[in-house]
Design an enzyme around this catalytic site. Sequence first.
Site, PDB file in Angstrom:
ATOM      1  CG  MET A 143       7.532  -4.858  14.881  1.00 45.44           C
ATOM      2  SD  MET A 143       6.635  -3.886  16.080  1.00 45.44           S
ATOM      3  CE  MET A 143       5.014  -3.854  15.353  1.00 45.44           C
ATOM      4  CG  HIS A 175       2.197 -10.872   6.521  1.00 48.74           C
ATOM      5  ND1 HIS A 175       2.524 -10.014   5.499  1.00 48.74           N
ATOM      6  CD2 HIS A 175       2.040 -10.085   7.626  1.00 48.74           C
ATOM      7  CE1 HIS A 175       2.547  -8.768   5.950  1.00 48.74           C
ATOM      8  NE2 HIS A 175       2.262  -8.778   7.253  1.00 48.74           N
ATOM      9  N   GLY A 221       3.543 -10.320   2.727  1.00 52.81           N
ATOM     10  CA  GLY A 221       3.948  -8.921   2.560  1.00 52.81           C
ATOM     11  C   GLY A 221       5.411  -8.741   2.964  1.00 52.81           C
ATOM     12  CG  HIS A 222       6.602  -9.263   7.085  1.00 51.33           C
ATOM     13  ND1 HIS A 222       5.576  -9.896   7.743  1.00 51.33           N
ATOM     14  CD2 HIS A 222       6.744  -8.066   7.688  1.00 51.33           C
ATOM     15  CE1 HIS A 222       5.129  -9.128   8.723  1.00 51.33           C
ATOM     16  NE2 HIS A 222       5.812  -8.003   8.707  1.00 51.33           N
ATOM     17  N   GLY A 225       7.400  -1.141   3.555  1.00 56.92           N
ATOM     18  CA  GLY A 225       6.148  -1.404   2.843  1.00 56.92           C
ATOM     19  C   GLY A 225       5.268  -0.164   2.754  1.00 56.92           C
ATOM     20  CD  GLN A 226       1.525   2.372  -1.521  1.00 56.50           C
ATOM     21  OE1 GLN A 226       1.972   1.910  -2.567  1.00 56.50           O
ATOM     22  NE2 GLN A 226       0.272   2.779  -1.390  1.00 56.50           N
ATOM     23  CG  ASP A 228       3.090   0.071   8.113  1.00 57.99           C
ATOM     24  OD1 ASP A 228       2.258   0.196   9.016  1.00 57.99           O
ATOM     25  OD2 ASP A 228       3.462  -1.032   7.691  1.00 57.99           O
ATOM     26  CD  GLN A 281       6.701   2.026  10.137  1.00 56.66           C
ATOM     27  OE1 GLN A 281       6.298   1.938  11.286  1.00 56.66           O
ATOM     28  NE2 GLN A 281       6.916   0.952   9.393  1.00 56.66           N
ATOM     29  CB  SER A 297       1.697  -9.256  12.209  1.00 53.23           C
ATOM     30  OG  SER A 297       2.814  -9.180  11.356  1.00 53.23           O
TER      31      SER A 297
HETATM   32  P1  AMP Z   1       5.833  -4.925  10.652  1.00 51.77           P
HETATM   33  O1  AMP Z   1       6.346  -6.280  10.972  1.00 51.77           O
HETATM   34  O2  AMP Z   1       4.345  -4.819  10.668  1.00 51.77           O
HETATM   35  O3  AMP Z   1       6.524  -3.844  11.449  1.00 51.77           O
HETATM   36  O4  AMP Z   1       6.221  -4.651   9.132  1.00 51.77           O
HETATM   37  C1  AMP Z   1       7.548  -4.750   8.685  1.00 51.77           C
HETATM   38  C2  AMP Z   1       7.624  -4.181   7.281  1.00 51.77           C
HETATM   39  O5  AMP Z   1       6.763  -4.935   6.417  1.00 51.77           O
HETATM   40  C3  AMP Z   1       7.161  -2.713   7.210  1.00 51.77           C
HETATM   41  O6  AMP Z   1       8.007  -1.995   6.335  1.00 51.77           O
HETATM   42  C4  AMP Z   1       5.761  -2.842   6.660  1.00 51.77           C
HETATM   43  O7  AMP Z   1       5.321  -1.694   5.961  1.00 51.77           O
HETATM   44  C5  AMP Z   1       5.910  -4.032   5.723  1.00 51.77           C
HETATM   45  N1  AMP Z   1       4.601  -4.650   5.465  1.00 51.77           N
HETATM   46  C6  AMP Z   1       3.653  -4.942   6.395  1.00 51.77           C
HETATM   47  N2  AMP Z   1       2.540  -5.427   5.788  1.00 51.77           N
HETATM   48  C7  AMP Z   1       2.792  -5.412   4.455  1.00 51.77           C
HETATM   49  C8  AMP Z   1       2.030  -5.792   3.297  1.00 51.77           C
HETATM   50  N3  AMP Z   1       0.789  -6.256   3.391  1.00 51.77           N
HETATM   51  N4  AMP Z   1       2.602  -5.666   2.079  1.00 51.77           N
HETATM   52  C9  AMP Z   1       3.883  -5.179   1.967  1.00 51.77           C
HETATM   53  N5  AMP Z   1       4.649  -4.813   3.025  1.00 51.77           N
HETATM   54  C10 AMP Z   1       4.116  -4.928   4.246  1.00 51.77           C
END
Ligand code: AMP
Length: 284
Positions: free
Chosen positions: A30, A34, A36-37, A150-151, A153, A156, A191
């Site tokens: 979304m 950062h 993580g992404h 990502g773990q 979530d 999810q 985020s």
């Molecule tokens: P989002 O943009 O929050 O929908 O996340 C997109 C993907 O990035 C999802 O698969 C999340 O689980 C993963 N994600 C979010 N935060 C982290 C993190 N801190 N470390 C690893 N993966 C992450």
Amino acid sequence: MILFKRRTDLRNYLDAQRKTQAETGFVPTMGALHEGHISLLNEARQHNETVICSIFINPTQFNDPSDFNKYPVTLEKDIRLLEEVGCDILFLPTVEEIYPGGVDINVQHYDLGYLETILEGKYRPGHFQGVCRVVHYLLEIVKPGHLYLGQKDYQQCMVIRRLLDITGMNASVNIHIAPTLREKDGLAMSSRNTRLDPTTRQKANSIFEALDHIKKNIRAGDTGPLREKAIASLAAKGFRVDYVEIADAGYLRSVADWDGKQKIIALAAAFIGEVRLIDNMLLT
Ligand code: AMP
């Protein structure tokens, strides 16, 4: 990096490319990217010829409209980060492009069973239906061989695994789950962290500390006292706790009396100020 805004253009481009048998790795996000992404994109980059990232703030997965309206947008920075990591394609659709008939009509119901009644499913009604809807549409457009999640979530990931089973996409899409990346003080990168002010940011790593305390002190037997202590410690720091749960890592069924062997996980969700944070930690 090529930017696509229309799904037909992306689908046509990828269909032509697939004829050369290129492996495709897909990272749905979304935005407000950062590290993580980026770790997911790095993983995809290492194992695929074509790496695709989507940025789409999906209205159907927000049960709280103010959370949707305040979701951070940092598109220029995101594009720079994606180019640095060597992403090949960015899919950046509008809401109309994903939901041409509107967000409320033609809703397919996904049978997620028990998974939808617990934890995030319980506290965010409709959330996982919205997640399934958008991931289903995105997978139909991108048709990747590899999907990176990502773990962070955890529930999810389980929901999306079930989505692949329900839709039969499990035959063509492999899921890869990457570990949670954290800030130096343990706070899981998210985020939503950009919405924390200096005071709440300072307290935000308490969720990590509470989970870590459970991990360091878990013993066979009654898990209740550790769970309650975690809830109390978060409440004492000003959090409004939705849940702290100790559950089996396979089905997320609550584990009140641990046999010392079963694979278990601690999961938490809590508000600090207006910002809702989630985190989890495997305990075994
Ligand atoms: P989002 O943009 O929050 O929908 O996340 C997109 C993907 O990035 C999802 O698969 C999340 O689980 C993963 N994600 C979010 N935060 C982290 C993190 N801190 N470390 C690893 N993966 C992450």
